[in-house]
Motif scaffolding. Structure first.
Motif, PDB file in Angstrom:
ATOM      1  N   LEU A 106       0.723  -1.291   0.026  1.00 46.87           N
ATOM      2  CA  LEU A 106       0.011   0.082   0.034  1.00 46.87           C
ATOM      3  C   LEU A 106       0.859   1.343   0.245  1.00 46.87           C
ATOM      4  CD1 LEU A 106      -2.862  -0.948   2.408  1.00 46.87           C
ATOM      5  CD2 LEU A 106      -3.084  -0.495  -0.082  1.00 46.87           C
ATOM      6  N   ASN A 107       1.899   1.234   0.445  1.00 52.00           N
ATOM      7  CA  ASN A 107       2.906   2.381   0.608  1.00 52.00           C
ATOM      8  C   ASN A 107       3.819   2.663  -0.532  1.00 52.00           C
ATOM      9  OD1 ASN A 107       4.133   4.530   2.252  1.00 52.00           O
ATOM     10  ND2 ASN A 107       5.912   3.324   2.663  1.00 52.00           N
ATOM     11  N   ALA A 108       3.931   1.368  -1.208  1.00 47.71           N
ATOM     12  CA  ALA A 108       4.974   1.384  -2.300  1.00 47.71           C
ATOM     13  C   ALA A 108       4.582   2.572  -3.301  1.00 47.71           C
ATOM     14  CB  ALA A 108       5.199   0.159  -2.843  1.00 47.71           C
ATOM     15  N   PRO A 109       3.344   2.781  -3.790  1.00 45.86           N
ATOM     16  CA  PRO A 109       3.297   3.773  -4.947  1.00 45.86           C
ATOM     17  C   PRO A 109       3.524   5.157  -4.484  1.00 45.86           C
ATOM     18  CG  PRO A 109       1.309   2.314  -4.730  1.00 45.86           C
ATOM     19  CD  PRO A 109       2.037   2.078  -3.630  1.00 45.86           C
ATOM     20  N   GLY A 110       3.510   5.398  -3.158  1.00 52.57           N
ATOM     21  CA  GLY A 110       3.902   6.827  -2.781  1.00 52.57           C
ATOM     22  C   GLY A 110       5.476   6.999  -2.786  1.00 52.57           C
ATOM     23  N   GLN A 111       6.212   5.903  -2.942  1.00 50.57           N
ATOM     24  CA  GLN A 111       7.660   5.871  -2.838  1.00 50.57           C
ATOM     25  C   GLN A 111       8.198   5.813  -4.016  1.00 50.57           C
ATOM     26  OE1 GLN A 111       8.887   6.605   0.224  1.00 50.57           O
ATOM     27  NE2 GLN A 111       6.987   6.525   1.103  1.00 50.57           N
ATOM     28  N   ARG A 112       7.658   6.123  -5.321  1.00 52.18           N
ATOM     29  CA  ARG A 112       8.305   5.987  -6.397  1.00 52.18           C
ATOM     30  C   ARG A 112       9.798   6.653  -6.443  1.00 52.18           C
ATOM     31  NH1 ARG A 112       3.161   5.651 -10.307  1.00 52.18           N
ATOM     32  NH2 ARG A 112       2.237   3.997  -9.158  1.00 52.18           N
ATOM     33  N   GLU A 113       9.679   7.846  -5.944  1.00 50.53           N
ATOM     34  CA  GLU A 113      10.926   8.802  -5.865  1.00 50.53           C
ATOM     35  C   GLU A 113      12.117   8.280  -5.147  1.00 50.53           C
ATOM     36  OE1 GLU A 113       9.250  12.197  -4.956  1.00 50.53           O
ATOM     37  OE2 GLU A 113       7.821  12.493  -6.933  1.00 50.53           O
ATOM     38  N   ASP A 114      11.495   7.554  -4.035  1.00 54.44           N
ATOM     39  CA  ASP A 114      12.732   6.939  -2.972  1.00 54.44           C
ATOM     40  C   ASP A 114      12.166   5.305  -2.639  1.00 54.44           C
ATOM     41  OD1 ASP A 114      14.745   6.593  -1.443  1.00 54.44           O
ATOM     42  OD2 ASP A 114      13.777   7.661   0.396  1.00 54.44           O
ATOM     43  N   PRO A 115      12.311   4.675  -3.886  1.00 52.70           N
ATOM     44  CA  PRO A 115      12.090   3.095  -3.504  1.00 52.70           C
ATOM     45  C   PRO A 115      12.944   2.527  -2.331  1.00 52.70           C
ATOM     46  CG  PRO A 115      13.528   3.336  -5.455  1.00 52.70           C
ATOM     47  CD  PRO A 115      13.343   4.836  -5.139  1.00 52.70           C
ATOM     48  N   GLY A 116      13.984   3.040  -1.924  1.00 59.89           N
ATOM     49  CA  GLY A 116      14.524   2.530  -0.678  1.00 59.89           C
ATOM     50  C   GLY A 116      13.805   2.346   0.450  1.00 59.89           C
ATOM     51  N   VAL A 117      12.813   3.052   0.739  1.00 58.76           N
ATOM     52  CA  VAL A 117      11.825   2.861   1.923  1.00 58.76           C
ATOM     53  C   VAL A 117      11.005   1.545   1.500  1.00 58.76           C
ATOM     54  CG1 VAL A 117       9.851   3.916   2.794  1.00 58.76           C
ATOM     55  CG2 VAL A 117      11.770   5.415   1.986  1.00 58.76           C
ATOM     56  N   THR A 118      10.790   1.457   0.271  1.00 62.60           N
ATOM     57  CA  THR A 118       9.768   0.002   0.082  1.00 62.60           C
ATOM     58  C   THR A 118      10.956  -1.044   0.296  1.00 62.60           C
ATOM     59  OG1 THR A 118       8.523   1.147  -1.496  1.00 62.60           O
ATOM     60  CG2 THR A 118       8.532  -1.268  -1.637  1.00 62.60           C
ATOM     61  N   VAL A 119      12.075  -0.948  -0.280  1.00 69.04           N
ATOM     62  CA  VAL A 119      12.893  -1.994   0.077  1.00 69.04           C
ATOM     63  C   VAL A 119      13.148  -2.262   1.535  1.00 69.04           C
ATOM     64  CG1 VAL A 119      15.288  -2.784  -0.248  1.00 69.04           C
ATOM     65  CG2 VAL A 119      13.815  -1.793  -2.068  1.00 69.04           C
ATOM     66  N   ILE A 120      13.375  -1.331   2.239  1.00 66.59           N
ATOM     67  CA  ILE A 120      13.721  -1.433   3.752  1.00 66.59           C
ATOM     68  C   ILE A 120      12.382  -2.020   4.494  1.00 66.59           C
ATOM     69  CG2 ILE A 120      13.731  -0.087   6.095  1.00 66.59           C
ATOM     70  CD1 ILE A 120      15.699   2.023   4.203  1.00 66.59           C
ATOM     71  N   MET A 121      11.240  -1.645   3.962  1.00 61.66           N
ATOM     72  CA  MET A 121       9.875  -1.972   4.689  1.00 61.66           C
ATOM     73  C   MET A 121      10.006  -3.613   4.207  1.00 61.66           C
ATOM     74  SD  MET A 121       7.166   0.925   4.076  1.00 61.66           S
ATOM     75  CE  MET A 121       5.964   0.115   4.835  1.00 61.66           C
ATOM     76  N   GLY A 122      10.131  -4.139   3.239  1.00 67.98           N
ATOM     77  CA  GLY A 122      10.393  -5.259   2.626  1.00 67.98           C
ATOM     78  C   GLY A 122      11.341  -6.276   3.416  1.00 67.98           C
ATOM     79  N   GLY A 123      12.422  -5.542   3.758  1.00 67.78           N
ATOM     80  CA  GLY A 123      13.468  -6.216   4.632  1.00 67.78           C
ATOM     81  C   GLY A 123      12.980  -6.408   6.206  1.00 67.78           C
ATOM     82  N   LEU A 124      12.152  -5.408   6.537  1.00 69.70           N
ATOM     83  CA  LEU A 124      11.458  -5.567   7.945  1.00 69.70           C
ATOM     84  C   LEU A 124      10.454  -6.795   7.924  1.00 69.70           C
ATOM     85  CD1 LEU A 124      11.115  -1.913   8.899  1.00 69.70           C
ATOM     86  CD2 LEU A 124      12.528  -3.520  10.027  1.00 69.70           C
ATOM     87  N   GLY A 125       9.730  -6.737   6.968  1.00 69.31           N
ATOM     88  CA  GLY A 125       8.673  -8.028   6.743  1.00 69.31           C
ATOM     89  C   GLY A 125       9.445  -9.321   6.777  1.00 69.31           C
ATOM     90  N   LEU A 126      10.699  -9.436   5.892  1.00 68.73           N
ATOM     91  CA  LEU A 126      11.713 -10.436   6.196  1.00 68.73           C
ATOM     92  C   LEU A 126      11.986 -10.943   7.595  1.00 68.73           C
ATOM     93  CD1 LEU A 126      13.501 -10.375   2.760  1.00 68.73           C
ATOM     94  CD2 LEU A 126      11.673 -12.014   3.481  1.00 68.73           C
ATOM     95  N   ALA A 127      12.631  -9.664   8.461  1.00 67.82           N
ATOM     96  CA  ALA A 127      12.938  -9.912   9.535  1.00 67.82           C
ATOM     97  C   ALA A 127      11.875 -10.576  10.542  1.00 67.82           C
ATOM     98  CB  ALA A 127      13.637  -8.544  10.061  1.00 67.82           C
ATOM     99  N   ILE A 128      10.629 -10.073  10.179  1.00 68.32           N
ATOM    100  CA  ILE A 128       9.543 -10.628  10.935  1.00 68.32           C
ATOM    101  C   ILE A 128       9.377 -12.144  10.747  1.00 68.32           C
ATOM    102  CG2 ILE A 128       7.046 -10.482  11.531  1.00 68.32           C
ATOM    103  CD1 ILE A 128       7.348  -7.477  10.650  1.00 68.32           C
ATOM    104  N   LEU A 129       9.554 -12.439   9.602  1.00 67.07           N
ATOM    105  CA  LEU A 129       9.280 -13.832   9.113  1.00 67.07           C
ATOM    106  C   LEU A 129      10.463 -14.559   9.877  1.00 67.07           C
ATOM    107  CD1 LEU A 129       8.045 -13.867   5.287  1.00 67.07           C
ATOM    108  CD2 LEU A 129       6.983 -14.843   7.394  1.00 67.07           C
TER     109      LEU A 129
END
Length: 163
Positions: A106-129
């Motif tokens: 849901l947050n990814a479309p708002g982060q097109r100029e800075d996709p690093g935020v989406t990558v970090i959020m994905g990394g946090l999801g992997l950390a939760i797993l």
């Protein structure tokens, strides 16, 4: 596990449970009543639904931990009943990770100029797993302990028959 540690842990679990129920009730009220005080750029209704579901997963984990603490206090944690609660914790953590991935999407479309935020959020999801995997390893250790306890009980029974 000492009485003080059990009481402290139960106090923390109770405060967190009451807090999540309170916040959930407020968020559900906002969703049902249609009185959205915010007009943000993010899709707030899906985010609120995800947060409410995330709190449900946290509440499931809290209840399971409460039950495990009770089993530890009684000395019955090394039994097959404990697996149900450990599996509940694992399921709650996996659900939280999936919900976090939904927030990331849901947050990814708002982060097109800075996709690093989406990558970090994905990394946090992997950390939760990863936390779920750690609990799974602890479950395997519990299974070994239960198996050894069953074996020791059997051997004691055989020894009692011999004596």
């Amino acid at each position: 596990m000492g009485k003080l540690a059990v009481r402290a842990l139960r106090a923390v679990l109770a405060v967190v449970l009451v807090g999540t129920v309170f916040v959930q009730a407020l968020m559900v009220w906002v969703l049902v009543s249609g009185n959205d005080p915010e007009d943000g750029s993010l899709p707030l209704t899906p985010l609120r639904v995800i947060v409410v579901l995330g709190m449900v997963s946290a509440q499931v984990a809290l209840v399971c931990v409460w039950r495990l603490v009770a089993m530890v206090r009684r000395g019955t944690v090394f039994s097959h009943t404990a697996f149900r609660y450990v599996d509940g914790v694992i399921g709650a953590i996996v659900a939280a990770a999936l919900l976090w991935f939904a927030v990331t999407v849901l947050n990814a479309p708002g982060q097109r100029e800075d996709p690093g935020v989406t990558v970090i959020m994905g990394g946090l999801g992997l950390a939760i797993l990863g936390v779920a995997l750690i609990v799974l390893v602890l479950r395997m250790l519990l299974a070994q302990a239960v198996a050894r306890d069953v074996e020791a009980t059997r051997m004691r029974a055989e020894l009692d028959e011999v004596i």
